[in-house]
Design a protein around this motif. Structure first.
Motif, PDB file in Angstrom:
ATOM      1  N   GLY A  16       0.826  -1.186   0.000  1.00 54.73           N
ATOM      2  CA  GLY A  16       0.000   0.000   0.000  1.00 54.73           C
ATOM      3  C   GLY A  16       0.866   1.242   0.000  1.00 54.73           C
ATOM      4  O   GLY A  16       1.068   1.874  -1.031  1.00 54.73           O
ATOM      5  N   SER A  17       1.426   1.581   1.160  1.00 51.22           N
ATOM      6  CA  SER A  17       2.280   2.751   1.251  1.00 51.22           C
ATOM      7  C   SER A  17       3.611   2.568   0.522  1.00 51.22           C
ATOM      8  O   SER A  17       4.307   3.546   0.246  1.00 51.22           O
ATOM      9  CB  SER A  17       2.560   3.086   2.729  1.00 51.22           C
ATOM     10  N   ASP A  18       3.955   1.339   0.199  1.00 49.01           N
ATOM     11  CA  ASP A  18       5.216   1.041  -0.497  1.00 49.01           C
ATOM     12  C   ASP A  18       4.897   0.385  -1.838  1.00 49.01           C
ATOM     13  O   ASP A  18       5.100  -0.808  -2.030  1.00 49.01           O
ATOM     14  CB  ASP A  18       6.074   0.117   0.367  1.00 49.01           C
ATOM     15  N   PRO A  19       4.381   1.162  -2.809  1.00 47.37           N
ATOM     16  CA  PRO A  19       3.970   0.551  -4.078  1.00 47.37           C
ATOM     17  C   PRO A  19       5.124  -0.051  -4.859  1.00 47.37           C
ATOM     18  O   PRO A  19       4.908  -0.909  -5.723  1.00 47.37           O
ATOM     19  CB  PRO A  19       3.329   1.713  -4.841  1.00 47.37           C
ATOM     20  N   GLY A  20       6.351   0.365  -4.559  1.00 46.04           N
ATOM     21  CA  GLY A  20       7.494  -0.236  -5.233  1.00 46.04           C
ATOM     22  C   GLY A  20       7.659  -1.703  -4.915  1.00 46.04           C
ATOM     23  O   GLY A  20       8.359  -2.426  -5.634  1.00 46.04           O
ATOM     24  N   ALA A  21       6.989  -2.174  -3.866  1.00 44.90           N
ATOM     25  CA  ALA A  21       7.052  -3.580  -3.484  1.00 44.90           C
ATOM     26  C   ALA A  21       5.964  -4.414  -4.170  1.00 44.90           C
ATOM     27  O   ALA A  21       5.746  -5.561  -3.798  1.00 44.90           O
ATOM     28  CB  ALA A  21       6.934  -3.718  -1.968  1.00 44.90           C
ATOM     29  N   MET A  22       5.292  -3.839  -5.148  1.00 45.87           N
ATOM     30  CA  MET A  22       4.216  -4.576  -5.816  1.00 45.87           C
ATOM     31  C   MET A  22       4.729  -5.875  -6.401  1.00 45.87           C
ATOM     32  O   MET A  22       5.869  -5.983  -6.862  1.00 45.87           O
ATOM     33  CB  MET A  22       3.558  -3.720  -6.897  1.00 45.87           C
ATOM     34  N   GLN A  23       3.860  -6.884  -6.374  1.00 41.50           N
ATOM     35  CA  GLN A  23       4.214  -8.200  -6.885  1.00 41.50           C
ATOM     36  C   GLN A  23       3.514  -8.537  -8.198  1.00 41.50           C
ATOM     37  O   GLN A  23       3.867  -9.524  -8.851  1.00 41.50           O
ATOM     38  CB  GLN A  23       3.890  -9.274  -5.830  1.00 41.50           C
ATOM     39  N   THR A  24       2.532  -7.754  -8.585  1.00 39.68           N
ATOM     40  CA  THR A  24       1.894  -7.965  -9.880  1.00 39.68           C
ATOM     41  C   THR A  24       2.961  -7.840 -10.969  1.00 39.68           C
ATOM     42  O   THR A  24       3.743  -6.886 -10.984  1.00 39.68           O
ATOM     43  CB  THR A  24       0.786  -6.928 -10.116  1.00 39.68           C
ATOM     44  N   PHE A  25       2.981  -8.826 -11.872  1.00 38.43           N
ATOM     45  CA  PHE A  25       4.049  -8.889 -12.868  1.00 38.43           C
ATOM     46  C   PHE A  25       3.464  -9.030 -14.260  1.00 38.43           C
ATOM     47  O   PHE A  25       2.475  -9.752 -14.470  1.00 38.43           O
ATOM     48  CB  PHE A  25       4.992 -10.062 -12.583  1.00 38.43           C
ATOM     49  N   ALA A  26       4.068  -8.330 -15.202  1.00 42.48           N
ATOM     50  CA  ALA A  26       3.687  -8.426 -16.608  1.00 42.48           C
ATOM     51  C   ALA A  26       4.878  -8.979 -17.393  1.00 42.48           C
ATOM     52  O   ALA A  26       5.958  -8.392 -17.372  1.00 42.48           O
ATOM     53  CB  ALA A  26       3.277  -7.061 -17.151  1.00 42.48           C
ATOM     54  N   ARG A  27       4.661 -10.099 -18.060  1.00 43.14           N
ATOM     55  CA  ARG A  27       5.742 -10.673 -18.875  1.00 43.14           C
ATOM     56  C   ARG A  27       5.353 -10.600 -20.342  1.00 43.14           C
ATOM     57  O   ARG A  27       4.183 -10.735 -20.705  1.00 43.14           O
ATOM     58  CB  ARG A  27       6.021 -12.123 -18.460  1.00 43.14           C
ATOM     59  N   ARG A  28       6.340 -10.389 -21.156  1.00 43.01           N
ATOM     60  CA  ARG A  28       6.111 -10.264 -22.594  1.00 43.01           C
ATOM     61  C   ARG A  28       5.870 -11.640 -23.199  1.00 43.01           C
ATOM     62  O   ARG A  28       6.548 -12.615 -22.869  1.00 43.01           O
ATOM     63  CB  ARG A  28       7.308  -9.583 -23.261  1.00 43.01           C
ATOM     64  N   ASP A  29       4.890 -11.703 -24.085  1.00 39.33           N
ATOM     65  CA  ASP A  29       4.583 -12.943 -24.797  1.00 39.33           C
ATOM     66  C   ASP A  29       4.254 -12.567 -26.244  1.00 39.33           C
ATOM     67  O   ASP A  29       3.095 -12.299 -26.577  1.00 39.33           O
ATOM     68  CB  ASP A  29       3.406 -13.668 -24.140  1.00 39.33           C
TER      69      ASP A  29
END
Length: 385
Positions: free
Chosen positions: A137-150
Motif C-alpha cells: 500500500g504505502s510502499d507501491p514499489g514492493a508490488m508483486q503484480t508482474f507483466a511478462r512479454r509474450d
C-alpha cells in the motif's frame, strides 16, 4: 449563519463562484435527498453518473477529448462541494478523472486518449486505477503484480486491493512490474482472467465501491500499454492529482459537519437557552471554524499555485495531511455537539467522520505525507530504515 468568517468568498472569481453554485445545486438536488439511504444500503448510485458527466465533472481539469478543461481552483471547489454531499461520491469523480483519466491523458498514446477520454468524460465508460496491493500500500514499489512479454502481448498475473470502481469499470489502469521496471497497462475488464470483487462489510465509504482485483494470466495487447509510463513516477503523478482534490474535498465534509452542528446548536434548547449560547459549545464551534478556514486558505493557495504551474509535490502533501486531520477532528466535534441524535443518519457528521477515516488513509497515509514533508525540509529520504 455563515462559516466564512474570513470572507474567503472575496478571493474567488465570478467564474469560480459560478462553478461552486452549479455543483452545490447538483449536490442539493441529486445527492442530499438520497445519501442516507445509499450509505445505509452500502450502495453506490450508478444512476447519478449521467448527472455528474452532464455537469462536466468527469476529468473536468483535463483539456481536450471532450473534457471540460477547467482550472485547478474550479476543480478543487467542485470536489469540496461534492464531498459536502458525501466522500464516496467525490471519490467516484476522483478515481474516474484524477486517476484513470489522468493516467491516460498523461501517459497514454494519442490513440488511447482518443478511444477512452471522450467516453469517460461523458460517463459512458468507467475507469479504475490498480496500484495498491494486499501487501503493498504505502510502499507501491514492493508490488508483486508482474507483466511478462509474450510475443506481441503481455501476460499479467497478480492481485490489487482497495481499487475504487473496479467491479463497474470498463477499463482498468493496472500498474505492474516488468523485466524493465514498473509499467502501466490499460486492461479491458471483460478480459479472461480479470476478476473484480467488491469488498463488503465496510464501516466507511459505504456509498462507494472498493474492490479486490485478481489478475490470472490476463492477456493485454502491446497497444494497450501506456507508452509514456515508466517507473513509479508515472502513477505518482496521477496520485498527486487525486491528493490535490482531497486537500479540497475533505473540507467539504468538514464544512457540512460544522454547518449541521451550528444549525442544531441554534435550535436545541438546554437549561432554558439555545445550546449555541453555551460557552463550551461556542468554544468548540470557534475551533472548528478556525481549523476549517485555515485549511480552506491553504487549499486555495495550492490551487493558485497549481494553475500557475508552480505547485510542488510536498506542498500537495501538506494540503492533504492538513485538510484530512482538520476535517476528521471537525466531523467528530460536530457529532459530539449533536449528542445522541448525532449517531443516526438523519444528521451527516458521523457519516462524514466514518468516511474520512478512509480519506485520511488512501492516497497516502499521515505517515507517508509527513515523511514527504520531512524530506522537503531535510533533503533526506526517511521512508526506509
Amino acid at each position: 449563519m455563515t462559516t466564512d468568517l474570513l470572507d474567503i468568498e472575496a478571493l474567488l472569481s465570478d467564474e469560480e463562484r459560478a462553478t461552486r453554485a452549479r455543483v452545490r445545486a447538483l449536490v442539493d438536488r441529486e445527492i442530499r435527498p438520497h445519501i442516507a439511504d445509499w450509505f445505509d444500503a452500502a450502495r453506490f448510485p450508478t444512476e447519478i453518473v449521467p448527472a455528474l458527466a452532464a455537469e462536466g465533472l468527469l476529468g473536468m481539469h483535463l483539456h481536450g477529448h471532450g473534457c471540460a478543461g477547467r482550472s485547478a481552483v474550479e476543480y478543487g471547489i467542485a470536489m469540496q462541494e461534492l464531498e459536502a454531499g458525501d466522500s464516496g461520491i467525490r471519490t467516484f469523480v476522483s478515481v474516474q478523472g484524477s486517476l484513470a483519466m489522468s493516467a491516460i491523458a498523461k501517459h497514454g498514446s494519442a490513440e488511447q486518449q482518443a478511444e477512452w477520454l471522450p467516453r469517460m468524460a461523458r460517463g459512458e465508460a468507467i475507469g479504475c486505477f490498480g496500484l495498491t496491493e494486499p501487501n503493498a500500500g504505502s510502499d507501491p514499489g514492493a508490488m508483486q503484480t508482474f507483466a511478462r512479454r509474450d510475443g506481441d502481448d503481455w501476460i499479467l498475473d497478480g492481485a490489487k486491493r482497495w481499487i475504487g470502481l473496479a467491479s463497474i469499470a470498463d477499463v482498468a489502469v493496472i500498474w505492474a512490474q516488468t523485466d524493465d521496471g514498473i509499467r502501466g497497462f490499460l486492461v479491458d475488464t471483460a478480459s479472461a482472467g480479470f476478476t473484480a470483487t467488491p469488498i463488503a462489510q465496510k464501516l466507511s465509504m459505504r456509498a462507494s465501491i472498493q474492490c479486490d482485483i485478481a489478475l490470472d494470466g490476463v492477456r493485454v495487447p502491446e497497444r494497450m500499454r501506456l507508452p509514456n509510463a515508466r517507473g513509479l513516477r508515472a502513477p505518482f503523478e496521477c496520485l498527486n492529482e487525486a491528493r490535490f482534490g482531497i486537500a479540497w474535498g475533505a473540507l467539504g465534509a468538514a464544512r457540512d459537519s460544522l454547518e449541521v452542528a451550528l444549525a442544531y446548536a441554534g435550535e436545541r434548547q438546554v437549561f432554558g437557552r439555545p445550546l449555541s449560547g453555551m460557552q463550551l459549545t461556542q468554544a468548540r464551534l470557534a475551533e472548528m471554524a478556525l481549523e476549517l478556514q485555515q485549511c480552506q486558505l491553504l487549499a486555495l493557495h495550492l490551487g493558485r499555485r497549481k494553475d500557475a504551474g508552480t505547485l510542488e509535490p510536498h506542498q500537495i502533501s501538506m494540503g492533504k495531511l492538513a485538510s484530512c486531520r482538520a476535517a476528521i477532528r471537525i466531523a467528530r466535534e460536530a457529532r459530539a455537539i449533536l449528542g445522541g441524535n448525532g449517531i443516526t443518519l438523519d444528521l451527516s457528521p458521523m457519516r462524514h467522520a466514518a468516511n474520512l477515516e478512509s480519506v485520511r488513509t488512501y492516497e497516502g497515509t499521515d505517515e507517508v505525507h509527513t515523511l514527504v514533508i520531512g524530506q522537503a525540509l531535510t533533503g533526506q529520504a526517511a521512508f526506509r530504515g
